[in-house]
Structures are given as structure tokens and as C-alpha cells.
Design a protein around this motif. Structure first.
Motif, PDB file in Angstrom:
ATOM      1  N   SER A 251      38.853  44.146  35.251  1.00  0.00           N
ATOM      2  CA  SER A 251      39.349  45.522  35.146  1.00  0.00           C
ATOM      3  C   SER A 251      39.685  45.787  33.682  1.00  0.00           C
ATOM      4  CB  SER A 251      40.575  45.737  36.042  1.00  0.00           C
ATOM      5  OG  SER A 251      41.615  44.849  35.678  1.00  0.00           O
ATOM      6  N   ARG A 252      39.869  47.064  33.344  1.00  0.00           N
ATOM      7  CA  ARG A 252      40.154  47.437  31.957  1.00  0.00           C
ATOM      8  C   ARG A 252      41.652  47.346  31.665  1.00  0.00           C
ATOM      9  NH1 ARG A 252      36.418  47.788  27.739  1.00  0.00           N
ATOM     10  NH2 ARG A 252      34.582  48.990  28.401  1.00  0.00           N
ATOM     11  N   ASN A 253      41.971  46.780  30.517  1.00  0.00           N
ATOM     12  CA  ASN A 253      43.321  46.861  29.984  1.00  0.00           C
ATOM     13  C   ASN A 253      43.463  48.146  29.171  1.00  0.00           C
ATOM     14  OD1 ASN A 253      44.367  44.323  30.927  1.00  0.00           O
ATOM     15  ND2 ASN A 253      43.148  43.299  29.365  1.00  0.00           N
ATOM     16  N   ASP A 254      44.687  48.528  28.899  1.00  0.00           N
ATOM     17  CA  ASP A 254      44.931  49.763  28.151  1.00  0.00           C
ATOM     18  C   ASP A 254      44.322  49.733  26.753  1.00  0.00           C
ATOM     19  OD1 ASP A 254      46.305  50.783  30.295  1.00  0.00           O
ATOM     20  OD2 ASP A 254      48.297  50.255  29.522  1.00  0.00           O
ATOM     21  N   ASP A 255      44.206  48.535  26.167  1.00  0.00           N
ATOM     22  CA  ASP A 255      43.662  48.438  24.812  1.00  0.00           C
ATOM     23  C   ASP A 255      42.143  48.359  24.768  1.00  0.00           C
ATOM     24  OD1 ASP A 255      43.165  45.906  25.756  1.00  0.00           O
ATOM     25  OD2 ASP A 255      44.338  44.850  24.227  1.00  0.00           O
ATOM     26  N   GLY A 256      41.519  48.496  25.938  1.00  0.00           N
ATOM     27  CA  GLY A 256      40.062  48.474  25.991  1.00  0.00           C
ATOM     28  C   GLY A 256      39.466  47.115  26.292  1.00  0.00           C
ATOM     29  N   SER A 257      40.274  46.067  26.214  1.00  0.00           N
ATOM     30  CA  SER A 257      39.784  44.745  26.587  1.00  0.00           C
ATOM     31  C   SER A 257      39.647  44.661  28.108  1.00  0.00           C
ATOM     32  CB  SER A 257      40.736  43.657  26.076  1.00  0.00           C
ATOM     33  OG  SER A 257      42.009  43.795  26.673  1.00  0.00           O
ATOM     34  N   VAL A 258      39.132  43.537  28.581  1.00  0.00           N
ATOM     35  CA  VAL A 258      38.879  43.363  30.012  1.00  0.00           C
ATOM     36  C   VAL A 258      39.853  42.334  30.588  1.00  0.00           C
ATOM     37  CG1 VAL A 258      37.193  42.670  31.760  1.00  0.00           C
ATOM     38  CG2 VAL A 258      36.449  43.950  29.744  1.00  0.00           C
ATOM     39  N   ARG A 259      40.566  42.733  31.605  1.00  0.00           N
ATOM     40  CA  ARG A 259      41.447  41.813  32.325  1.00  0.00           C
ATOM     41  C   ARG A 259      40.606  40.962  33.260  1.00  0.00           C
ATOM     42  NH1 ARG A 259      45.669  43.434  37.109  1.00  0.00           N
ATOM     43  NH2 ARG A 259      46.996  41.559  37.065  1.00  0.00           N
ATOM     44  N   VAL A 260      40.846  39.661  33.254  1.00  0.00           N
ATOM     45  CA  VAL A 260      40.089  38.722  34.076  1.00  0.00           C
ATOM     46  C   VAL A 260      41.053  38.010  35.020  1.00  0.00           C
ATOM     47  CG1 VAL A 260      38.571  36.702  34.074  1.00  0.00           C
ATOM     48  CG2 VAL A 260      38.481  38.339  32.175  1.00  0.00           C
ATOM     49  N   ILE A 261      40.776  38.069  36.306  1.00  0.00           N
ATOM     50  CA  ILE A 261      41.549  37.293  37.275  1.00  0.00           C
ATOM     51  C   ILE A 261      40.573  36.400  38.034  1.00  0.00           C
ATOM     52  CG2 ILE A 261      43.038  37.319  39.293  1.00  0.00           C
ATOM     53  CD1 ILE A 261      44.119  39.986  38.375  1.00  0.00           C
ATOM     54  N   ASN A 262      40.703  35.098  37.837  1.00  0.00           N
ATOM     55  CA  ASN A 262      39.877  34.127  38.534  1.00  0.00           C
ATOM     56  C   ASN A 262      40.681  33.518  39.669  1.00  0.00           C
ATOM     57  OD1 ASN A 262      37.849  34.553  36.738  1.00  0.00           O
ATOM     58  ND2 ASN A 262      38.131  32.657  35.601  1.00  0.00           N
ATOM     59  N   GLN A 263      40.027  33.271  40.784  1.00  0.00           N
ATOM     60  CA  GLN A 263      40.699  32.601  41.887  1.00  0.00           C
ATOM     61  C   GLN A 263      39.720  31.687  42.604  1.00  0.00           C
ATOM     62  OE1 GLN A 263      42.040  35.749  44.565  1.00  0.00           O
ATOM     63  NE2 GLN A 263      40.399  35.241  45.985  1.00  0.00           N
ATOM     64  N   GLY A 264      40.273  30.691  43.264  1.00  0.00           N
ATOM     65  CA  GLY A 264      39.451  29.763  44.017  1.00  0.00           C
ATOM     66  C   GLY A 264      40.305  28.928  44.954  1.00  0.00           C
ATOM     67  N   TYR A 265      39.662  28.318  45.916  1.00  0.00           N
ATOM     68  CA  TYR A 265      40.359  27.468  46.882  1.00  0.00           C
ATOM     69  C   TYR A 265      40.014  26.014  46.589  1.00  0.00           C
ATOM     70  CZ  TYR A 265      42.180  25.662  51.286  1.00  0.00           C
ATOM     71  OH  TYR A 265      42.889  24.973  52.225  1.00  0.00           O
ATOM     72  N   ASP A 266      41.051  25.207  46.369  1.00  0.00           N
ATOM     73  CA  ASP A 266      40.885  23.797  46.043  1.00  0.00           C
ATOM     74  C   ASP A 266      40.840  22.978  47.331  1.00  0.00           C
ATOM     75  OD1 ASP A 266      41.408  21.052  45.318  1.00  0.00           O
ATOM     76  OD2 ASP A 266      42.095  21.793  43.360  1.00  0.00           O
ATOM     77  N   LEU A 267      39.691  22.392  47.604  1.00  0.00           N
ATOM     78  CA  LEU A 267      39.527  21.617  48.833  1.00  0.00           C
ATOM     79  C   LEU A 267      40.379  20.356  48.842  1.00  0.00           C
ATOM     80  CD1 LEU A 267      35.663  21.854  49.321  1.00  0.00           C
ATOM     81  CD2 LEU A 267      37.417  22.973  50.709  1.00  0.00           C
ATOM     82  N   LYS A 268      40.581  19.777  47.667  1.00  0.00           N
ATOM     83  CA  LYS A 268      41.357  18.546  47.589  1.00  0.00           C
ATOM     84  C   LYS A 268      42.842  18.818  47.790  1.00  0.00           C
ATOM     85  CE  LYS A 268      42.148  14.524  44.636  1.00  0.00           C
ATOM     86  NZ  LYS A 268      41.800  13.879  43.341  1.00  0.00           N
ATOM     87  N   ASP A 269      43.366  19.837  47.102  1.00  0.00           N
ATOM     88  CA  ASP A 269      44.790  20.158  47.194  1.00  0.00           C
ATOM     89  C   ASP A 269      45.115  21.113  48.336  1.00  0.00           C
ATOM     90  OD1 ASP A 269      45.185  18.569  44.998  1.00  0.00           O
ATOM     91  OD2 ASP A 269      45.157  20.223  43.565  1.00  0.00           O
TER      92      ASP A 269
END
Length: 242
Positions: free
Chosen positions: A114-132
Motif C-alpha cells: 500500500s502507499r505511504n503518505d510520502d509516496g513510498s510503498v508499505r510492505v507487510i509480509n506474513q507467513g505460517y511457520d510449520l515448525k513453530d
């Protein structure tokens, strides 16, 4: 994803940190302990003689490294031009990747932009850890290296330390899939708007990546069956009631 992203700094950091620790110290403390495998690792060991712990937070990541140390792209890789950043925003699912310590044991990996106010891109990564057996997420920022019509970005999950995120193939009609590399041939991802893609897309991805020198025989095809809801919090709640 993550992309991007960026794991090269992790590899460099591991070599530098482990060169400072004895094998005994490494074995004793299980030095390469994952904190968040989707771009952030905590590498730690304990020196038994001095009772000191050396802790280094790594998120695509830091030490006294050149800020451009993980920028650039593999030979032959060219970023997509005529790129429309606004169309690229939203959620992407990781369909395939080359293996990395910071994503090991992860399934249902996704990235949301998504866009940040300063024009950069916000990144949200997620994943499911099978081990933990738990969900994890991390937030970072991406900035265009050149113009925002060229799909060459730098991504950071820790301060000013960036890694390359290069979209070198993109479905132009509806941005339904993207081929992404990092700064060298060790980092490769197939991303898509849906948790699965047509076999023809996989075939095209493998053929193009092979042509560019990526080790496609080592690709991991990511299990996306756990991606059922929009946020990590909702997934955690759903997991508890299953």
C-alpha cells in the motif's frame, strides 16, 4: 515479498557473525535461530568464557555494510517498464521461491503493498511457520530506485539497509502474476493475485528463470492452503477454533 528481497544481506551477515564465533559457541546456542523468517532473523551466540551474548537483528539487514551492497540485479534481468505502481498495490501470494534461511518452513506466504503518505510503498509480509506452528508478520518499506514507471525497487525491513526487488515479468492485462528477483540469482519468486496459478504460468516462469540462469530445479512450490482470511489476526483466531 518479498519479497525481496534482500536475503543476500542475511547471508553476508551469517558469514561475518559466524566467523567471530567458535563452532562450540555456535552449537551450544543454536546460533542461527529464527525470529521472523520472512525477512528478519536474530543471529545469536553466547561466549561461555565471558558470559556475553552477541545479538544482531537482521531484517534484510545491517552491520557496517555499504547501503547499496544488495542493490542491482542479475545479469540479463531487466525490470518491467511502463509499470503502474497503483495497479501493483494490494495482496500478492507467493507461489514459488528459491530456498532461503529467512523463509524456511514457511507456507501461506503473502505480501501486501500500500502507499505511504510520502509516496513510498508499505510492505507487510506474513507467513505460517510449520515448525513453530504460528503466524508471523513484518512491516517494511519499498522505494523506487529509478522512476515509478520502472519496476525496480529497494526494500528495507530495518532502517537504511535495502535489498533489490526487481519485477522482470508481469502480466500486463490485470497484473495477475509477477516474476521477481533480488540482486543475484539466489533470489527468485513467483507471485500471484490468487493462491494458485494456471500450470502454463508455472511453465513460463520456470522457462524464463532457467534462461536467466536461476537454479529452477531447486524451486519450492509454496503450499497456500492455509490462506483463508484477510489478516494474520483473523487467521490466528480461525486456527484456534478449528
Amino acid at each position: 515479498m518479498v519479497e525481496a528481497m534482500v536475503g543476500a544481506i542475511v547471508s553476508v551477515m551469517e558469514r561475518m557473525l559466524l566467523s567471530k564465533a567458535s563452532q562450540t559457541d555456535v552449537d551450544r546456542s543454536q546460533a542461527l535461530r529464527r525470529h521472523f523468517p520472512l525477512g528478519k532473523r536474530i543471529l545469536t551466540w553466547t561466549n561461555a568464557k565471558t558470559s556475553r551474548s552477541c545479538l544482531c537483528v537482521v531484517s534484510m539487514i545491517t552491520l557496517s555494510l555499504p547501503l547499496s551492497g544488495c542493490l542491482g540485479m542479475p545479469e540479463g534481468v531487466q525490470p518491467v517498464t511502463g509499470f503502474e505502481a497503483e495497479r501493483y498495490l494490494g495482496r500478492w501470494y507467493e507461489i514459488a521461491r528459491l530456498d532461503h534461511s529467512f523463509e524456511r518452513d514457511l507456507v501461506s506466504v503473502s505480501a501486501t503493498y500500500s502507499r505511504n503518505d510520502d509516496g513510498s510503498v508499505r510492505v507487510i509480509n506474513q507467513g505460517y511457520d510449520l515448525k513453530d506452528r504460528e503466524w508471523s508478520d513484518i512491516e517494511g518499506v519499498a522505494k523506487f530506485v529509478e522512476s515509478d514507471s520502472t519496476a525496480y525497487l529497494k526494500v528495507s525491513f530495518f532502517g537504511p539497509f535495502y535489498g533489490s526487488y526487481v519485477v522482470f515479468e508481469l502480466e500486463k492485462d490485470d497484473y495477475s502474476y509477477a516474476f521477481v528477483s533480488g540482486y543475484n540469482e539466489d533470489y527468485l519468486w513467483l507471485l500471484a493475485r490468487e493462491p494458485s496459478v494456471d500450470p502454463s504460468v508455472k511453465e513460463m516462469f520456470v522457462a524464463r528463470a532457467t534462461e536467466l540462469g536461476f537454479a529452477t530445479e531447486e524451486l519450492i512450490w509454496v503450499d497456500q492452503t492455509k490462506v483463508k482470511v484477510e489478516t494474520v489476526e483473523k487467521v490466528e483466531k480461525s486456527e484456534k477454533t478449528d
